[in-house]
Design a protein around this motif. Structure first.
Motif, PDB file in Angstrom:
ATOM      1  N   PHE A  37       0.855  -1.165   0.000  1.00  0.00           N
ATOM      2  CA  PHE A  37       0.000   0.000   0.000  1.00  0.00           C
ATOM      3  C   PHE A  37       0.907   1.236   0.000  1.00  0.00           C
ATOM      4  O   PHE A  37       2.097   1.158   0.306  1.00  0.00           O
ATOM      5  CB  PHE A  37      -0.876   0.028   1.265  1.00  0.00           C
ATOM      6  N   ARG A  38       0.305   2.371  -0.329  1.00  0.00           N
ATOM      7  CA  ARG A  38       1.042   3.620  -0.171  1.00  0.00           C
ATOM      8  C   ARG A  38       0.083   4.708   0.283  1.00  0.00           C
ATOM      9  O   ARG A  38      -1.126   4.642   0.034  1.00  0.00           O
ATOM     10  CB  ARG A  38       1.751   4.031  -1.465  1.00  0.00           C
ATOM     11  N   GLN A  39       0.658   5.688   0.969  1.00  0.00           N
ATOM     12  CA  GLN A  39      -0.153   6.794   1.466  1.00  0.00           C
ATOM     13  C   GLN A  39       0.610   8.095   1.283  1.00  0.00           C
ATOM     14  O   GLN A  39       1.682   8.286   1.865  1.00  0.00           O
ATOM     15  CB  GLN A  39      -0.514   6.586   2.939  1.00  0.00           C
ATOM     16  N   ALA A  40       0.046   8.953   0.468  1.00  0.00           N
ATOM     17  CA  ALA A  40       0.604  10.280   0.245  1.00  0.00           C
ATOM     18  C   ALA A  40      -0.019  11.240   1.257  1.00  0.00           C
ATOM     19  O   ALA A  40      -1.112  10.994   1.769  1.00  0.00           O
ATOM     20  CB  ALA A  40       0.315  10.731  -1.175  1.00  0.00           C
ATOM     21  N   PRO A  41       0.658  12.362   1.533  1.00  0.00           N
ATOM     22  CA  PRO A  41       0.130  13.326   2.497  1.00  0.00           C
ATOM     23  C   PRO A  41      -1.280  13.776   2.125  1.00  0.00           C
ATOM     24  O   PRO A  41      -1.539  14.149   0.979  1.00  0.00           O
ATOM     25  CB  PRO A  41       1.120  14.490   2.402  1.00  0.00           C
ATOM     26  N   GLY A  42      -2.192  13.712   3.079  1.00  0.00           N
ATOM     27  CA  GLY A  42      -3.546  14.168   2.852  1.00  0.00           C
ATOM     28  C   GLY A  42      -4.421  13.224   2.059  1.00  0.00           C
ATOM     29  O   GLY A  42      -5.564  13.555   1.734  1.00  0.00           O
ATOM     30  N   LYS A  43      -3.896  12.051   1.733  1.00  0.00           N
ATOM     31  CA  LYS A  43      -4.671  11.092   0.932  1.00  0.00           C
ATOM     32  C   LYS A  43      -4.899   9.804   1.710  1.00  0.00           C
ATOM     33  O   LYS A  43      -4.186   9.498   2.657  1.00  0.00           O
ATOM     34  CB  LYS A  43      -3.947  10.793  -0.381  1.00  0.00           C
ATOM     35  N   GLU A  44      -5.881   9.036   1.253  1.00  0.00           N
ATOM     36  CA  GLU A  44      -6.158   7.745   1.874  1.00  0.00           C
ATOM     37  C   GLU A  44      -5.101   6.724   1.477  1.00  0.00           C
ATOM     38  O   GLU A  44      -4.450   6.861   0.436  1.00  0.00           O
ATOM     39  CB  GLU A  44      -7.541   7.249   1.443  1.00  0.00           C
ATOM     40  N   ARG A  45      -4.962   5.703   2.315  1.00  0.00           N
ATOM     41  CA  ARG A  45      -4.052   4.609   1.998  1.00  0.00           C
ATOM     42  C   ARG A  45      -4.576   3.861   0.768  1.00  0.00           C
ATOM     43  O   ARG A  45      -5.761   3.494   0.714  1.00  0.00           O
ATOM     44  CB  ARG A  45      -3.943   3.664   3.196  1.00  0.00           C
ATOM     45  N   GLU A  46      -3.691   3.644  -0.188  1.00  0.00           N
ATOM     46  CA  GLU A  46      -4.069   3.060  -1.484  1.00  0.00           C
ATOM     47  C   GLU A  46      -3.373   1.713  -1.664  1.00  0.00           C
ATOM     48  O   GLU A  46      -2.151   1.614  -1.537  1.00  0.00           O
ATOM     49  CB  GLU A  46      -3.637   4.019  -2.605  1.00  0.00           C
ATOM     50  N   GLY A  47      -4.128   0.682  -1.978  1.00  0.00           N
ATOM     51  CA  GLY A  47      -3.555  -0.626  -2.273  1.00  0.00           C
ATOM     52  C   GLY A  47      -3.057  -0.634  -3.700  1.00  0.00           C
ATOM     53  O   GLY A  47      -3.850  -0.470  -4.630  1.00  0.00           O
ATOM     54  N   ILE A  48      -1.764  -0.827  -3.923  1.00  0.00           N
ATOM     55  CA  ILE A  48      -1.211  -0.744  -5.267  1.00  0.00           C
ATOM     56  C   ILE A  48      -0.808  -2.089  -5.850  1.00  0.00           C
ATOM     57  O   ILE A  48      -0.691  -2.221  -7.078  1.00  0.00           O
ATOM     58  CB  ILE A  48      -0.008   0.220  -5.331  1.00  0.00           C
ATOM     59  N   ALA A 109      -8.414  -4.436  -6.155  1.00  0.00           N
ATOM     60  CA  ALA A 109      -7.403  -3.725  -5.383  1.00  0.00           C
ATOM     61  C   ALA A 109      -7.399  -4.212  -3.941  1.00  0.00           C
ATOM     62  O   ALA A 109      -8.473  -4.434  -3.352  1.00  0.00           O
ATOM     63  CB  ALA A 109      -7.680  -2.228  -5.413  1.00  0.00           C
ATOM     64  N   PRO A 110      -6.221  -4.399  -3.360  1.00  0.00           N
ATOM     65  CA  PRO A 110      -6.177  -4.771  -1.939  1.00  0.00           C
ATOM     66  C   PRO A 110      -6.791  -3.669  -1.087  1.00  0.00           C
ATOM     67  O   PRO A 110      -6.611  -2.487  -1.350  1.00  0.00           O
ATOM     68  CB  PRO A 110      -4.674  -4.933  -1.665  1.00  0.00           C
ATOM     69  N   ARG A 111      -7.514  -4.118  -0.053  1.00  0.00           N
ATOM     70  CA  ARG A 111      -8.199  -3.168   0.821  1.00  0.00           C
ATOM     71  C   ARG A 111      -7.644  -3.276   2.229  1.00  0.00           C
ATOM     72  O   ARG A 111      -7.308  -4.371   2.700  1.00  0.00           O
ATOM     73  CB  ARG A 111      -9.710  -3.438   0.792  1.00  0.00           C
ATOM     74  N   VAL A 112      -7.572  -2.155   2.888  1.00  0.00           N
ATOM     75  CA  VAL A 112      -6.924  -2.082   4.205  1.00  0.00           C
ATOM     76  C   VAL A 112      -7.501  -3.099   5.175  1.00  0.00           C
ATOM     77  O   VAL A 112      -6.763  -3.802   5.865  1.00  0.00           O
ATOM     78  CB  VAL A 112      -7.035  -0.652   4.765  1.00  0.00           C
ATOM     79  N   HIS A 113      -8.799  -3.236   5.251  1.00  0.00           N
ATOM     80  CA  HIS A 113      -9.414  -4.078   6.275  1.00  0.00           C
ATOM     81  C   HIS A 113      -9.174  -5.567   6.035  1.00  0.00           C
ATOM     82  O   HIS A 113      -9.453  -6.391   6.909  1.00  0.00           O
ATOM     83  CB  HIS A 113     -10.925  -3.821   6.349  1.00  0.00           C
ATOM     84  N   GLU A 114      -8.661  -5.929   4.857  1.00  0.00           N
ATOM     85  CA  GLU A 114      -8.449  -7.341   4.542  1.00  0.00           C
ATOM     86  C   GLU A 114      -7.105  -7.861   5.042  1.00  0.00           C
ATOM     87  O   GLU A 114      -6.863  -9.069   5.001  1.00  0.00           O
ATOM     88  CB  GLU A 114      -8.529  -7.545   3.031  1.00  0.00           C
ATOM     89  N   TYR A 115      -6.241  -6.990   5.473  1.00  0.00           N
ATOM     90  CA  TYR A 115      -4.879  -7.392   5.828  1.00  0.00           C
ATOM     91  C   TYR A 115      -4.630  -7.226   7.319  1.00  0.00           C
ATOM     92  O   TYR A 115      -4.963  -6.194   7.904  1.00  0.00           O
ATOM     93  CB  TYR A 115      -3.864  -6.597   4.993  1.00  0.00           C
ATOM     94  N   HIS A 116      -4.034  -8.264   7.889  1.00  0.00           N
ATOM     95  CA  HIS A 116      -3.885  -8.334   9.344  1.00  0.00           C
ATOM     96  C   HIS A 116      -2.565  -7.750   9.835  1.00  0.00           C
ATOM     97  O   HIS A 116      -2.543  -7.014  10.818  1.00  0.00           O
ATOM     98  CB  HIS A 116      -3.995  -9.796   9.786  1.00  0.00           C
ATOM     99  N   TYR A 117      -1.464  -8.095   9.185  1.00  0.00           N
ATOM    100  CA  TYR A 117      -0.148  -7.625   9.625  1.00  0.00           C
ATOM    101  C   TYR A 117       0.299  -6.450   8.769  1.00  0.00           C
ATOM    102  O   TYR A 117       0.172  -6.505   7.534  1.00  0.00           O
ATOM    103  CB  TYR A 117       0.896  -8.743   9.521  1.00  0.00           C
TER     104      TYR A 117
END
Length: 128
Positions: A37-48, A109-117
């Motif tokens: 994932f990546r997160q730019a300033p002011g943006k939501e975390r994005e699954g890439i 796209a991978p989603r934040v809530h799907e990943y545990h670690y």
């Protein structure tokens, strides 16, 4: 308790490459889906990108497809993200994630809530 630690971020110019690494400890990566994932300033975390341990399916977002490559080295419990032809808009904190449930699917796209670690991230700055 599982842990992920990223490394390899830094400051590069547009068009250059970086290889990010993510070391997993406390569990065997062999049975886990991996994702970046990546997160730019002011943006939501994005699954890439993600890679399935079950069937080898991979996903790349439109913004990185053709430039980035996800890989794993199960014997060393390592995850990698090769980033080529970097652009200004790739500037972000890059974070690796894994999950035993293997949520990686082609075209999804991978989603934040799907990943545990989760790792804490490594900063990538693309600037001239």
């Amino acid at each position: 308790q599982g842990q992920l630690v990223e490394s390899g971020g830094g400051l590069v110019e547009p068009g250059q490459s970086l290889r990010l690494s993510c070391a997993a400890t406390g569990f065997s990566l062999r049975y886990y889906a991996i994702a970046w994932f990546r997160q730019a300033p002011g943006k939501e975390r994005e699954g890439i990108s993600c890679h399935s341990s079950r069937d080898g399916s991979t996903y790349y977002s439109k913004s990185v497809k053709g430039r980035f490559a996800i890989s794993r080295e199960n014997s060393r419990n390592m995850i990698y993200l090769q980033m080529n032809n970097l652009k200004f808009e790739d500037t972000a904190v890059y974070i690796c994630a894994t999950d035993r449930g293997d949520p990686c699917r082609v075209g999804v796209a991978p989603r934040v809530h799907e990943y545990h670690y989760w790792g804490v991230g490594t900063q990538v700055n693309v600037s001239s």
